[in-house]
Design a protein around this motif. Structure first.
Motif, short mmCIF file in Angstrom:
data_model
loop_
_atom_site.label_atom_id
_atom_site.label_comp_id
_atom_site.label_asym_id
_atom_site.label_seq_id
_atom_site.Cartn_x
_atom_site.Cartn_y
_atom_site.Cartn_z
N GLU A 1 104.37 -2.91 84.81
CA GLU A 1 104.79 -4.25 85.20
C GLU A 1 104.54 -5.22 84.05
N ASN A 2 105.34 -6.29 84.01
CA ASN A 2 105.11 -7.31 82.99
C ASN A 2 105.17 -8.72 83.57
N LEU B 1 96.70 6.53 90.16
CA LEU B 1 97.83 5.83 89.55
C LEU B 1 97.48 5.31 88.16
N VAL B 2 98.32 5.60 87.18
CA VAL B 2 98.21 4.99 85.85
C VAL B 2 99.01 3.70 85.91
N TYR B 3 98.31 2.58 85.82
CA TYR B 3 98.91 1.26 86.04
C TYR B 3 98.92 0.53 84.70
N CYS B 4 100.12 0.21 84.19
CA CYS B 4 100.27 -0.41 82.88
C CYS B 4 100.78 -1.84 83.03
N ALA C 1 102.61 0.95 74.41
CA ALA C 1 102.44 1.23 75.83
C ALA C 1 102.71 2.70 76.13
N THR C 2 103.75 3.26 75.50
CA THR C 2 104.08 4.66 75.71
C THR C 2 102.94 5.57 75.26
N VAL C 3 102.40 5.29 74.09
CA VAL C 3 101.28 6.08 73.59
C VAL C 3 100.09 5.98 74.55
N GLY C 4 99.79 4.77 74.99
CA GLY C 4 98.66 4.59 75.89
C GLY C 4 98.85 5.30 77.21
N ILE C 5 100.06 5.25 77.74
CA ILE C 5 100.34 5.92 79.01
C ILE C 5 100.17 7.43 78.88
N LEU C 6 100.66 7.99 77.78
CA LEU C 6 100.51 9.44 77.59
C LEU C 6 99.04 9.82 77.48
N ALA C 7 98.23 8.98 76.84
CA ALA C 7 96.79 9.25 76.78
C ALA C 7 96.16 9.16 78.16
N ALA C 8 96.59 8.16 78.96
CA ALA C 8 96.04 8.00 80.31
C ALA C 8 96.45 9.18 81.19
N LEU C 9 97.67 9.70 81.00
CA LEU C 9 98.08 10.88 81.76
C LEU C 9 97.23 12.09 81.40
N ARG C 10 96.86 12.22 80.13
CA ARG C 10 96.00 13.33 79.71
C ARG C 10 94.64 13.23 80.41
N HIS D 1 93.69 1.46 84.43
CA HIS D 1 94.48 0.29 84.11
C HIS D 1 94.62 0.20 82.59
N LEU D 2 95.85 0.27 82.12
CA LEU D 2 96.17 0.08 80.70
C LEU D 2 96.84 -1.27 80.58
N GLU D 3 96.33 -2.14 79.71
CA GLU D 3 96.98 -3.44 79.56
C GLU D 3 97.19 -3.76 78.09
N LEU D 4 98.35 -4.33 77.82
CA LEU D 4 98.75 -4.64 76.45
C LEU D 4 99.28 -6.06 76.38
#
Length: 399
Positions: A111-112, A135-138, A192-201, A211-214
């Motif tokens: 979400e933005n 849930l990975v929430y960005c 954001a994509t890089v962070g999400i892939l790390a959070a999925l790992r 929660h990943l926030e940028l």
């Protein structure tokens, strides 16, 4: 050449489910990339506003067979393939219930909204992850979820100005300029994509979401790279140099007899070959220009010699000569030249797709995989095109 028989018929992120509440460019850039890699992406759009803001950012639009404009602007299509569009008003109780139903099956939510903007709907990170802890929430915003500027709006132009890149872009005696495309948005989407892939790992190992926030501004500051560290090291504020490089000379765009040419002379041996081509071997022997640190100190004096010398040759002559001498060189191409080039064709960087409004061309994904190739499964959708099909299903991400 790659053997297509070795490729798998699905992307690397096949089975990953993305609930996309973002709009404009940073978030959609991220979710398009995830979709290109095989994830299933459901994009939520507000029907009351006509959907994603960029649907109105035209012309050009895709025209229907009857000559009318669709809502597929070129800007929207740049970041919204491989998604399903669901028209839904999250300000209503029904809309909020539907988002929670989708979030229950999603791996990722993006979400933005402005920081805190989803809390009034019960769709903020703290609320949703209590119910769905995996849930990975960005969250993407202009200035981030913390700090004195957290409530200020975030647009690419403002991020480029606040984050410093505009102070470095433009001619020395001109005004600050933004980069020609929304690069702060795009790079924020990449981070954001890089962070999400790390959070999925992390989720794979522990079952935990997070929660990943940028922030657009943080991302823009991060890619100041060498100029940013130049300042932190020297405490000297960098100045605009046009196309010149802060640490290498000559590394610039020069006028030729019939246009312009890019020269990137990266070391002293290349410089000797370059000035030899110009018939100016004396420049390599001149102590002001013999080494890169010396050339850096005497940039203006060297350019005063190079500019008239290069204008005696055509662009093609310079490119052919430098390529023979193995000195980095290149043209300044217009977009018609870019997209008609053999290189673009060879690298599949122009892709034909069929939308509901008609055929279109979009820019290809630069990632080339040997086993799980990028798949162009879904053309950019018209607003709400998938609403009924997705919401009528018990397994909406499998439709």
């Amino acid at each position: 050449m790659m053997d297509v028989s070795d490729m798998l018929p699905h992307g690397a992120l096949d089975g990953i489910k993305v609930l996309d509440l973002s709009r404009i460019l940073a978030g959609p850039t991220c979710t398009q990339l995830l979709g290109d890699l095989g994830a299933t992406v459901i994009k939520i759009e507000n029907p009351a506003t006509g959907g994603d803001d960029t649907r109105q950012w035209g012309p050009p639009y895709v025209q229907r067979a009857d000559g009318s404009d669709s809502d597929l602007s070129a800007y929207f299509m740049a970041a919204n393939r491989n998604k399903q569009s669901v028209a839904l008003d999250i300000a209503t109780p029904e809309g909020q219930h539907t988002i929670r139903r989708l979030a229950a099956q999603a791996d990722i939510l993006i979400e933005n909204f402005k920081p805190g903007g989803l809390a009034k709907y019960g769709l903020d990170h703290a609320t949703l992850t209590q119910e769905f802890p995996g849930l990975v929430y960005c969250s993407i915003s202009g200035f981030g979820q913390t700090g004195p500027n957290r409530h200020k709006p975030g647009y690419d132009l403002m991020a480029q100005g606040y984050g410093g890149i505009m102070s470095l872009t433009g001619e020395p005696d001109g005004r600050p300029l933004k980069v020609g495309v929304g690069i702060a948005d795009v790079m924020c989407g990449m981070y954001a994509t890089v962070g999400i892939l790390a959070a999925l790992r992390h989720k794979e190992r522990t079952g935990e979401g997070q929660h990943l926030e940028l922030a657009l501004v943080d991302s823009q500051i991060a890619w100041l790279i060498n100029e940013g560290v130049n300042y932190l090291t020297s405490e000297q504020v960098p100045q605009r140099r046009g196309n010149g490089h802060p640490n290498i000379v000559p590394y610039d765009v020069y006028a030729s007899a019939d246009g312009h040419v890019i020269l990137a002379v990266g070391n002293d041996n290349q410089f000797q070959r370059f000035v030899g081509f110009l018939g100016r071997d004396d420049l390599a022997r001149d102590p002001r220009f013999a080494t890169n640190p010396a050339r850096l100190e005497n940039r203006d004096a060297l350019n005063a010699q190079l500019i008239p010398a290069l204008q005696k040759y055509s662009t093609d002559q310079i490119i052919a000569g430098m390529e023979t001498l193995k000195v980095p060189v290149g043209p300044v191409q217009t977009l018609d030249q870019v997209f008609s080039s053999d290189q673009v064709a060879a690298r599949a960087m122009k892709v034909d797709m069929d939308t509901s409004a008609g055929p279109v061309q979009v820019i290809g994904n630069p990632l080339k995989f040997s086993r799980t190739p990028v798949l162009y499964r879904h053309a950019p959708p018209e607003c709400g095109a998938d609403t009924n099909r997705v919401l009528d299903s018990d397994t909406p991400f499998d439709t």
